[in-house]
Motif scaffolding. Structure first.
Motif, mmCIF file in Angstrom:
data_model
loop_
_atom_site.group_PDB
_atom_site.id
_atom_site.type_symbol
_atom_site.label_atom_id
_atom_site.label_comp_id
_atom_site.label_asym_id
_atom_site.label_seq_id
_atom_site.Cartn_x
_atom_site.Cartn_y
_atom_site.Cartn_z
ATOM 1 N N ARG A 1 42.102 52.038 37.388
ATOM 2 C CA ARG A 1 42.649 51.599 36.339
ATOM 3 C C ARG A 1 44.104 51.082 36.686
ATOM 4 O O ARG A 1 44.908 52.078 37.221
ATOM 5 C CB ARG A 1 42.854 52.725 35.311
ATOM 6 N N ALA B 1 46.020 48.259 32.435
ATOM 7 C CA ALA B 1 44.982 48.979 31.816
ATOM 8 C C ALA B 1 43.685 48.328 31.802
ATOM 9 O O ALA B 1 42.667 48.131 31.076
ATOM 10 C CB ALA B 1 45.248 49.423 30.492
ATOM 11 N N LYS B 2 43.344 47.596 32.934
ATOM 12 C CA LYS B 2 42.346 46.708 33.231
ATOM 13 C C LYS B 2 41.556 47.758 34.509
ATOM 14 O O LYS B 2 42.270 48.574 35.225
ATOM 15 C CB LYS B 2 42.506 45.647 33.914
ATOM 16 N N LEU B 3 40.295 47.736 34.384
ATOM 17 C CA LEU B 3 39.328 48.366 35.247
ATOM 18 C C LEU B 3 38.922 47.575 36.510
ATOM 19 O O LEU B 3 38.162 46.728 36.310
ATOM 20 C CB LEU B 3 38.240 49.077 34.447
ATOM 21 N N LEU B 4 39.202 48.234 37.617
ATOM 22 C CA LEU B 4 38.673 47.696 38.841
ATOM 23 C C LEU B 4 37.469 48.614 39.458
ATOM 24 O O LEU B 4 37.773 49.768 39.625
ATOM 25 C CB LEU B 4 40.097 47.701 39.850
ATOM 26 N N PRO B 5 36.186 48.007 39.260
ATOM 27 C CA PRO B 5 35.283 49.017 39.669
ATOM 28 C C PRO B 5 35.247 49.505 41.089
ATOM 29 O O PRO B 5 35.412 48.463 42.188
ATOM 30 C CB PRO B 5 33.931 48.082 39.496
ATOM 31 N N LEU C 1 38.978 40.956 35.027
ATOM 32 C CA LEU C 1 38.449 42.467 34.782
ATOM 33 C C LEU C 1 38.294 43.072 33.355
ATOM 34 O O LEU C 1 39.270 42.331 32.522
ATOM 35 C CB LEU C 1 39.798 43.308 35.404
ATOM 36 N N ALA C 2 37.615 43.892 33.209
ATOM 37 C CA ALA C 2 37.473 44.632 31.863
ATOM 38 C C ALA C 2 38.681 45.302 31.419
ATOM 39 O O ALA C 2 39.370 46.036 32.302
ATOM 40 C CB ALA C 2 36.203 45.226 31.807
ATOM 41 N N ASP C 3 39.096 45.416 30.255
ATOM 42 C CA ASP C 3 39.891 46.452 29.559
ATOM 43 C C ASP C 3 39.416 47.761 29.558
ATOM 44 O O ASP C 3 38.192 47.857 29.448
ATOM 45 C CB ASP C 3 40.288 45.952 28.146
ATOM 46 N N ASP C 4 40.239 48.769 29.784
ATOM 47 C CA ASP C 4 40.026 49.986 29.711
ATOM 48 C C ASP C 4 39.848 50.566 28.438
ATOM 49 O O ASP C 4 40.691 50.457 27.680
ATOM 50 C CB ASP C 4 40.589 50.987 30.467
ATOM 51 N N ARG D 1 36.375 35.252 38.318
ATOM 52 C CA ARG D 1 35.962 36.663 37.538
ATOM 53 C C ARG D 1 37.473 37.344 36.861
ATOM 54 O O ARG D 1 38.445 37.121 37.532
ATOM 55 C CB ARG D 1 35.680 37.481 38.565
#
Lengths: 442, 499
Positions: free
Chosen positions: A389, A393-397, B61-64, B59
């Motif tokens: 994270r 607050a973005k998610l890096l897999p 990134l998705a928000d948490d 691409r």
């Protein structure tokens, strides 16, 4: 002298049985004599006979009088392990006669080798021309083989999409392996490995068709590029040739490819590929803020060439392979040094993605982008999936192949840290992390 | 350009469907517009290559959607150095893994904690080996407890006790909770168990009742009385065993009263020595309820003698000394001619263990010189000083038998030795080697175990004085060297932690 750590010694071992045997030998009772000086580590090991063992941990070079065919043998590994865990017992001293003989012999060989290398340039012009001609012939021969392989691959690709990916999904492993083997024989080994990676996609579940098509498209563009090699700029030409499987020797690299600096070994990862063990080491240049990838290979029963442990510093020269986005490099004249500095991480995941996009624009076949991301917080979500994270607050897999997630979480303790790793466009593979300058390798 | 359409076309195959590669008016569309649509395969592959690259580069990134869990408070205790970590790495890889508890204890004694990156590996070991937990839990630090909260396999290490596990957890988690509560708040543990006792499965009841041995106290009696009536005989037997360890329990008092009626002590007269006689008890339902049932098949005693032994075993052994004003040794002497002596001895041995009565243990020890495990169990009841004194006496005995049994006892009892004891034991082993006897394989392997109990600072002295000239030395050499290596490793390990 620079002694190796337990982990490094284990990495040198040809197999698990050797590690186990070496552990049994890593104790003083097995070594009636043992010592070290600034060149080597030596000892006499009590086995079925008394074996004389010496190791030069910096190269590393091994010598043992035992009859084992494994290399390095358990005695050499045992001596290194012993020195790693009980360094006090291995005192500095005068080397015995048999060790001096070994060192002298090695020095002699090194001198002969240097002399031979020097002799090469002393050859008369006629002989030099002859050698160059022979080399050109070998290159041309390989070029021809590669081209035949590439033509076959193109036909195969076109057949594949004509019949449809769904049809390809029904095929046995032989379908993919066969093509990969033919590419291997055509000396297009980079493509052979690429094809073997593709083979696992049809069985990878949801979204496989999309993933496969993206790869096939990229592969086809590489073939297109190779066809038009003459009109492409040199660095991109080199990238295409590298991806196909050509590699560079130290002698082939131009003088300006070499960068001398202090390098931090910031991450390392090992895996197996085609009966070979591969080790990727990422080095960060302190004054130029560049990252270099050093690849080492070893056959199953052979030792890996030595490499410092992650977190250590080297004063060295790195020769970058020509590329639009240089990464791969050769390492030479490395000396261990002490230093403190750490690379500054990218501010967040968006910065990583921007850098990745910029890199792709220059080198569309880029496999991974190495980067440190600051303020990254490891988090675990449903069904054991892990993310970093970022500060926004973005998610890096995280890559599903990364198994040290719990260690990463332990190091973070719920507070953000800087994580260094490889981004493949979809997932991040953490290789090390730090906060307060303390690097932990995974 | 619709990527979906390209994928669909590729799945079906271009022999069934022509790819449509026309794009928008943007830069991507312009590239795609140049493709030759008549070459279906080429157009599809080229378009796929271009669009996939475009998508890869674009691409986001998705928000948490969640907020992260609260971070761990900082730890005040320091970790340990690089060398100590190297030792830990070896221990975790199975090299001398029996030394892991010692490493952990030394770490705790030095006021240090496990370095963060080693926590997952150690928490995994602790999840499998409950015996390691007492050494592990104190050195996990705040970080370790924090980490344990994130993985249900590590719930034993959370640090704070979460009682809701008793209602909602899996059996293993509930068992771990009960263990934990019994160690620190035994009353609370019993309350939880009592509240759900009627609903527990038989096999769970059996495991739960055994846990009550930890923190056993008189207030446990009502629950144990209920368990005594359990339909399952193993549950009932376990409850009877625990009640017999509580001197004030109804079961213990009633059986003690019965034992006093069964045994008759005749003090010495003018010409007679002390004498002890015993009557055999009949089978009675009240006795059966208190766990005095039929003998197990491996017991050599008859039915009635067995019952006698079990009644004596439920009687605190100090009772006899008080009642007859004799020492345990005198009572044992008085029992010499008793017809049911074997039953009495069995009972006394068990009672001694149950009540950890050192006086009785000392008196009973000489009676069973050949019974290694029994000797060790009794010796284990002795407090450290008396234990060492006892073993030293054996070692100094003239007869070989005493010395041999001392070594047997030492190989069974897990305790640290004093320097004096270490010296005496090693002298004994050296003597054996000097005597030129065939190597004793048992002793050779026991020696390896001994290395765990000697004081590590003794390692230098231990290395000297071995009879290397003896003819049998080559047979012993490996075992002795392994012993010394292990001792030195322990020393190196402790020194590295202290640094």
């Amino acid at each position: 002298m620079l002694l190796l750590t337990t982990e490094q010694v284990i990495a040198l071992a040809p197999d698990a049985a050797s590690v186990k045997a070496a552990r049994g030998l890593a104790r003083p009772g097995k070594w009636p004599t043992v010592g070290q000086n600034d060149q080597a580590l030596w000892g006499e090991c009590k086995g079925s006979a008394l074996y004389q063992v010496c190791v030069d941990p910096t190269e590393p070079a091994f010598k043992c009088t035992c009859p084992s065919r494994k290399f390095p043998c358990k005695h050499a590994l045992g001596l290194l392990l012993f020195a790693a865990t009980q360094p006090d017992v291995v005192s500095v001293g005068e080397p015995p006669v048999w060790l001096s003989e070994w060192l002298a012999k090695r020095e002699q060989t090194a001198r002969r080798k240097a002399a031979r290398a020097g002799a090469d340039s002393d050859l008369d012009p006629e002989q030099q021309a002859k050698r160059a001609a022979a080399k050109d012939k070998r290159v041309a021969e390989r070029q021809r083989k590669v081209e035949i392989g590439l033509e076959e691959l193109e036909r195969w690709l076109r057949d594949l999409v004509r019949q449809g990916l769904a049809h390809a999904q029904q095929q046995s492993a032989r379908y993919w392996d066969g093509m990969a083997e033919r590419l291997w024989d055509a000396q297009a080994r980079g493509l052979a490995n690429w094809l073997r990676e593709l083979a696992s996609i049809p069985a990878s579940g949801e979204g496989w068709g999309e993933r496969l098509l993206a790869q096939l498209g990229s592969l086809y563009l590489l073939l297109e590029g190779h066809r038009r090699l003459d009109v492409l700029p040199e660095p991109l030409r080199a990238d295409i040739r590298s991806r196909i499987g050509w590699s560079w020797q130290e002698a082939d690299l131009p003088a300006d490819a070499w960068l001398r600096d202090r390098w931090l070994l910031v991450g390392q990862r090992g895996y197996e590929e085609e009966q070979m063990r591969v080790r990727r080491s990422w080095l960060w240049s302190r004054h130029h803020d560049r990252l270099a990838l050093v690849l080492d290979f070893a056959h199953q029963s052979q030792p890996m060439p030595p490499m410092a442990a992650p977190g250590s510093w080297l004063e060295a020269e790195l020769g970058f392979f020509p590329s639009e986005y240089p990464q791969r490099a050769l390492l030479r004249h490395a000396v261990a040094v002490e230093d403190q500095e750490m690379p500054t991480g990218l501010a967040d995941g968006a910065a990583l993605l921007d850098r990745y996009a910029a890199a792709l624009a220059r080198q569309p076949w880029l496999a991974v982008l190495p980067a440190a991301v600051a303020e990254a917080l490891p988090v675990r979500r449903e069904s054991d999936t892990w993310f970093l994270r970022d500060a926004a607050a973005k998610l890096l897999p995280c890559h599903p192949g990364f198994i040290e997630t719990w260690r990463l979480l332990a190091c973070s303790g719920g507070s953000p840290l800087t994580v260094f790793g490889e981004w493949n466009g979809q997932q991040f593979w953490p290789l090390s992390s730090w906060s307060d300058g303390q690097l932990t390798a995974f | 350009m619709a990527w979906r359409e390209l994928v669909t076309c590729a799945l079906l195959g271009t022999e069934r469907q022509a790819p449509s590669v026309a794009g928008d008016e943007d830069a991507l569309g312009q590239v795609l517009g140049r493709l030759d649509e008549d070459d279906r395969e080429g157009a599809l592959l080229r378009a796929a290559g271009v669009v996939a690259l475009w998508r890869r580069a674009g691409r986001r990134l998705a928000d948490d959607p969640q907020s992260p869990p609260p971070p761990c408070e900082p730890d005040a205790a320091p970790g340990c150095g690089r060398l100590a970590c190297q030792h830990l790495a070896l221990l975790l890889q199975g090299h001398d893994s029996e030394l892991l508890p010692e490493w952990l204890e030394a770490l705790g004694a030095a006021g240090r904690r496990v370095p963060e990156e080693w926590l997952p590996a150690l928490l995994d070991v602790g999840a499998k080996q409950t015996a390691l937990r007492p050494a592990l839990l104190p050195v996990l630090g705040r970080r370790g407890h924090w980490l344990a909260r994130h993985n249900s396999d590590w719930s034993y290490a959370i640090g704070t006790i979460d009682e809701t596990i008793w209602q909602t957890g899996r059996f293993e988690e509930r068992l771990a909770l009960l263990h934990q509560l019994r160690a620190f708040q035994p009353e609370r543990g019993r309350e939880l168990l009592a509240a759900t006792w009627g609903e527990e499965l038989v096999r769970h009841r059996r495991e739960f009742i055994l846990v009550l041995a930890t923190g056993l106290n008189p207030a446990d009696e009502p629950l144990l009385e209920i368990a005594l009536d359990d339909r399952n005989s193993e549950v009932a037997r376990a409850a009877a065993d625990l009640l017999a360890r509580l001197p004030q329990s109804r079961l213990s008092r009633e059986l003690t009263a019965r034992a006093l009626r069964l045994l008759r002590f005749q003090p010495a007269g003018l010409l007679k020595r002390d004498r002890l006689e015993a009557d055999l008890p009949e089978d009675e339902p009240v006795l059966r309820r208190d766990g005095i049932t039929d003998p197990p098949s491996n017991v050599k005693l008859g039915e009635k003698a067995w019952r006698l032994s079990q009644i004596v075993a439920a009687t605190p052994p100090a009772t006899w000394c008080r009642e007859w004003r004799r020492t345990p040794a005198e009572i044992l002497a008085a029992s010499r001619d008793c017809e049911w002596r074997h039953a009495l001895l069995d009972g006394w041995v068990l009672a001694t263990q149950r009540h950890r009565d050192a006086d009785w243990a000392e008196a009973l020890l000489p009676l069973h010189p050949d019974h290694a495990t029994l000797t060790a169990t009794l010796a284990d009841v002795l407090p450290p000083a008396r234990f060492e004194a006892y073993v030293l006496t054996l070692l100094r005995e003239a007869s070989g038998g005493g010395r041999a049994s001392a070594l047997v006892v030492l190989s069974h009892v897990e305790r640290l030795w004093s320097v004096e004891l270490s010296r005496a034991v090693l002298e004994q082993v050296r003597q054996r080697i000097r005597q030129d006897k065939q190597p004793d394989w048992w002793l050779a392997s026991a020696l390896r175990g001994f290395a765990r109990w000697l004081p590590p600072e003794f390692s230098e002295e231990a290395a000297a004085g071995w009879p290397t000239e003896s003819r049998q030395w080559s047979q012993w050499e490996t075992a002795v060297n392994e012993f010394l290596d292990r001792l030195r490793f322990r020393r190196a390990m402790r020194e590295a932690i202290a640094q």
